[in-house]
Design a protein around this motif. Sequence first.
Motif, PDB file in Angstrom:
ATOM      1  N   MET A  71      18.880  32.494 -23.318  1.00  0.00           N
ATOM      2  CA  MET A  71      19.228  31.933 -22.023  1.00  0.00           C
ATOM      3  C   MET A  71      18.120  31.031 -21.498  1.00  0.00           C
ATOM      4  O   MET A  71      18.386  30.004 -20.858  1.00  0.00           O
ATOM      5  N   VAL A  72      16.858  31.367 -21.773  1.00  0.00           N
ATOM      6  CA  VAL A  72      15.764  30.544 -21.281  1.00  0.00           C
ATOM      7  C   VAL A  72      15.813  29.153 -21.896  1.00  0.00           C
ATOM      8  O   VAL A  72      15.499  28.156 -21.236  1.00  0.00           O
ATOM      9  N   VAL A  73      16.240  29.053 -23.164  1.00  0.00           N
ATOM     10  CA  VAL A  73      16.357  27.746 -23.817  1.00  0.00           C
ATOM     11  C   VAL A  73      17.468  26.939 -23.160  1.00  0.00           C
ATOM     12  O   VAL A  73      17.313  25.725 -22.918  1.00  0.00           O
ATOM     13  N   ARG A  74      18.579  27.577 -22.854  1.00  0.00           N
ATOM     14  CA  ARG A  74      19.691  26.870 -22.210  1.00  0.00           C
ATOM     15  C   ARG A  74      19.278  26.320 -20.849  1.00  0.00           C
ATOM     16  O   ARG A  74      19.546  25.155 -20.524  1.00  0.00           O
ATOM     17  N   ILE A  75      18.622  27.172 -20.059  1.00  0.00           N
ATOM     18  CA  ILE A  75      18.236  26.752 -18.713  1.00  0.00           C
ATOM     19  C   ILE A  75      17.179  25.657 -18.767  1.00  0.00           C
ATOM     20  O   ILE A  75      17.225  24.676 -18.001  1.00  0.00           O
ATOM     21  N   ASP A  76      16.201  25.798 -19.675  1.00  0.00           N
ATOM     22  CA  ASP A  76      15.174  24.754 -19.803  1.00  0.00           C
ATOM     23  C   ASP A  76      15.790  23.424 -20.219  1.00  0.00           C
ATOM     24  O   ASP A  76      15.409  22.361 -19.696  1.00  0.00           O
ATOM     25  N   ALA A  77      16.742  23.460 -21.156  1.00  0.00           N
ATOM     26  CA  ALA A  77      17.392  22.228 -21.592  1.00  0.00           C
ATOM     27  C   ALA A  77      18.188  21.595 -20.458  1.00  0.00           C
ATOM     28  O   ALA A  77      18.190  20.360 -20.284  1.00  0.00           O
ATOM     29  N   LEU A  78      18.843  22.428 -19.648  1.00  0.00           N
ATOM     30  CA  LEU A  78      19.625  21.898 -18.530  1.00  0.00           C
ATOM     31  C   LEU A  78      18.710  21.277 -17.473  1.00  0.00           C
ATOM     32  O   LEU A  78      19.012  20.210 -16.923  1.00  0.00           O
ATOM     33  N   MET A  79      17.586  21.917 -17.194  1.00  0.00           N
ATOM     34  CA  MET A  79      16.640  21.337 -16.227  1.00  0.00           C
ATOM     35  C   MET A  79      16.057  20.024 -16.749  1.00  0.00           C
ATOM     36  O   MET A  79      15.915  19.056 -15.987  1.00  0.00           O
ATOM     37  N   LEU A  80      15.722  19.989 -18.021  1.00  0.00           N
ATOM     38  CA  LEU A  80      15.171  18.759 -18.596  1.00  0.00           C
ATOM     39  C   LEU A  80      16.195  17.628 -18.532  1.00  0.00           C
ATOM     40  O   LEU A  80      15.853  16.478 -18.233  1.00  0.00           O
ATOM     41  N   ALA A  81      17.469  17.940 -18.785  1.00  0.00           N
ATOM     42  CA  ALA A  81      18.517  16.919 -18.711  1.00  0.00           C
ATOM     43  C   ALA A  81      18.668  16.393 -17.288  1.00  0.00           C
ATOM     44  O   ALA A  81      18.836  15.184 -17.068  1.00  0.00           O
ATOM     45  N   ALA A  82      18.585  17.307 -16.295  1.00  0.00           N
ATOM     46  CA  ALA A  82      18.714  16.873 -14.900  1.00  0.00           C
ATOM     47  C   ALA A  82      17.564  15.942 -14.514  1.00  0.00           C
ATOM     48  O   ALA A  82      17.763  14.904 -13.858  1.00  0.00           O
ATOM     49  N   GLY A 129       5.425  17.580 -12.009  1.00  0.00           N
ATOM     50  CA  GLY A 129       6.458  18.395 -11.374  1.00  0.00           C
ATOM     51  C   GLY A 129       7.317  19.121 -12.388  1.00  0.00           C
ATOM     52  O   GLY A 129       7.680  20.292 -12.190  1.00  0.00           O
ATOM     53  N   TRP A 130       7.647  18.445 -13.488  1.00  0.00           N
ATOM     54  CA  TRP A 130       8.430  19.085 -14.548  1.00  0.00           C
ATOM     55  C   TRP A 130       7.680  20.277 -15.138  1.00  0.00           C
ATOM     56  O   TRP A 130       8.254  21.362 -15.309  1.00  0.00           O
ATOM     57  N   ILE A 131       6.414  20.114 -15.426  1.00  0.00           N
ATOM     58  CA  ILE A 131       5.639  21.204 -16.018  1.00  0.00           C
ATOM     59  C   ILE A 131       5.513  22.372 -15.044  1.00  0.00           C
ATOM     60  O   ILE A 131       5.628  23.546 -15.431  1.00  0.00           O
ATOM     61  N   GLY A 132       5.302  22.068 -13.770  1.00  0.00           N
ATOM     62  CA  GLY A 132       5.190  23.138 -12.780  1.00  0.00           C
ATOM     63  C   GLY A 132       6.487  23.912 -12.614  1.00  0.00           C
ATOM     64  O   GLY A 132       6.493  25.151 -12.606  1.00  0.00           O
TER      65      GLY A 132
END
Length: 544
Positions: free
Chosen positions: A271-282, A303-306
């Motif tokens: 799930m962490v991979v899915r959420i990280d990928a979705l945030m990166l796409a946004a 901001g992305w790293i934080g």
Amino acid sequence: MLGFIFSPDRRWEAPATNLRLLMTKAYPTEQYARIWFSLGTLLVLAGLSLAAWRAAPRTTYRKLAGKFTGYGAAVIVVGLLAPFSAGATLAYLAVGAVPLVGGLMTLRLLDNHDERDMSTLLVSVLVVAAGLVVLWTVPLGQHTFVKGTAYARPGTVALTTKLPLSVMLGVMVAAFYVGSFVRERFKSLKAALALLWLLSPFILTMIVLRDPAFDSAHLISTDIPIGLAFGIGGGLLLWLLTSAKAGEAGRAVSVLLLVAALASFLTPMRMVVRIDALMLAALALGAATFAGSLESRLRYIGGWIGVLAIVNWIITATNTPSTVFGMPTGTFFGGGLTLTLMLTSFTVIFAFPIGILMALARTSKMPIFRVMSTAYIEAIRGIPLITVFMFFAIMLPLLLPDGMSVAQVPSIVIGYTLFSAAYLAENVRGGLQSVNRGQHEAAEALGMSTAQKTLLITLPQALRVSIPPLVGQAIGTFKESSLVLIVGLFDLLFIARNVIPNTSDFLGTSRENLLVASVIYWIGSYSMSKASQRVERKVGLGER
């Protein structure tokens, strides 16, 4: 009402004895310091925020004297109308006469045009301090409930209650003075406090109250490498997409990344991979808006790293077993008012951005977004909230693919978020439609893109106009969270209505407990309403 409250037949020892149950349900006594630490953290943020925003209004001596006169008169009226004995009536008359006479004498001494004033925050601190003095000195009695038996002992309130409350007041006052000292020296104090307020529900709930037992081996082998991979790879990708040369190719890459992120929810994956990928796409989709100077690009990547570090930390804590002991297997550790506040805060935090997106989509010129958002909003608004709760609590776990599960409280938060987002979207849409057409034309004349025009011109004005309905929706969310009793969650209302009156020592005390719960709901709703009025005055809503 006075006859009901002060009747000798009322058993007010029921809510007094079970006050901890009403606040936190059966949170282990051995770890109750976590509750006080969480409350202290919120009070520290409140003190710093009052200082940073200079939010402590001032009131004139005449207004203050008038309020004390009214309070004294109210106490006297209670003493005359309530069914007291002669001695109790005289006591109420004496207590009410002090502020009444003092207020009238002050009004007589002050000139009608006297503009001397004082901080209402100081007055509030003095009132709370007076209440703490009562707890320390007046023998109100000690009420405890141990292993199914209620105990009432004479004396003042228990030390485990009055001492933490006294410390909490001192902590908040100290935080206010610290904030007053650093607000001119730390220019980013307001932004830091806003971020801390946003993160506080997640950190306090998932880290402090839940107290996860982190596995260092799993962190080193799995969680940290995932975070580093997304941090470094995502940072490089955003660096390229924020370049002025990215153009249409950058937008195409962002769309493909979004499709891949959404498709990951249909495949077996962490799930962490899915959420990280979705945030990166946004963030990739918004990269073109923040493209420009080297400083702005580096700030965007920072901001992305934080955000990535904070979100991954919270996800890891959520997936780690809790060390809170003494709770039945499978039982959520929160309950009572704590659960009510958790549901309200999480729902408002998640529903607000979703509602804004739905409002923008419904006012968009693109038919596909407009139709999809309209269908979503109208469908949700046509379904009762109880139905939403029952579906997400009972049916959602059955519809998930193999290997994926969701607990009852998170599923309720998901359903409540989707429900509230539909109403928030309509509130924001009303604000968007109130923005003058000339504002759009001026932004376009300056060469702003659609995203820049929305983020910098249209949306701030729309949110300013939407403050009253948005706060009204937040108040409704706070009160309607009591409907979770339908699916068996032990919120404040469920404990007051069903749990305490069904214990052997407090049978038939539902009315007393419900009145206490009603007062708690009123205090929360009134506080949000007054805060909204102060914000409206600060931004000049209705004046310009």
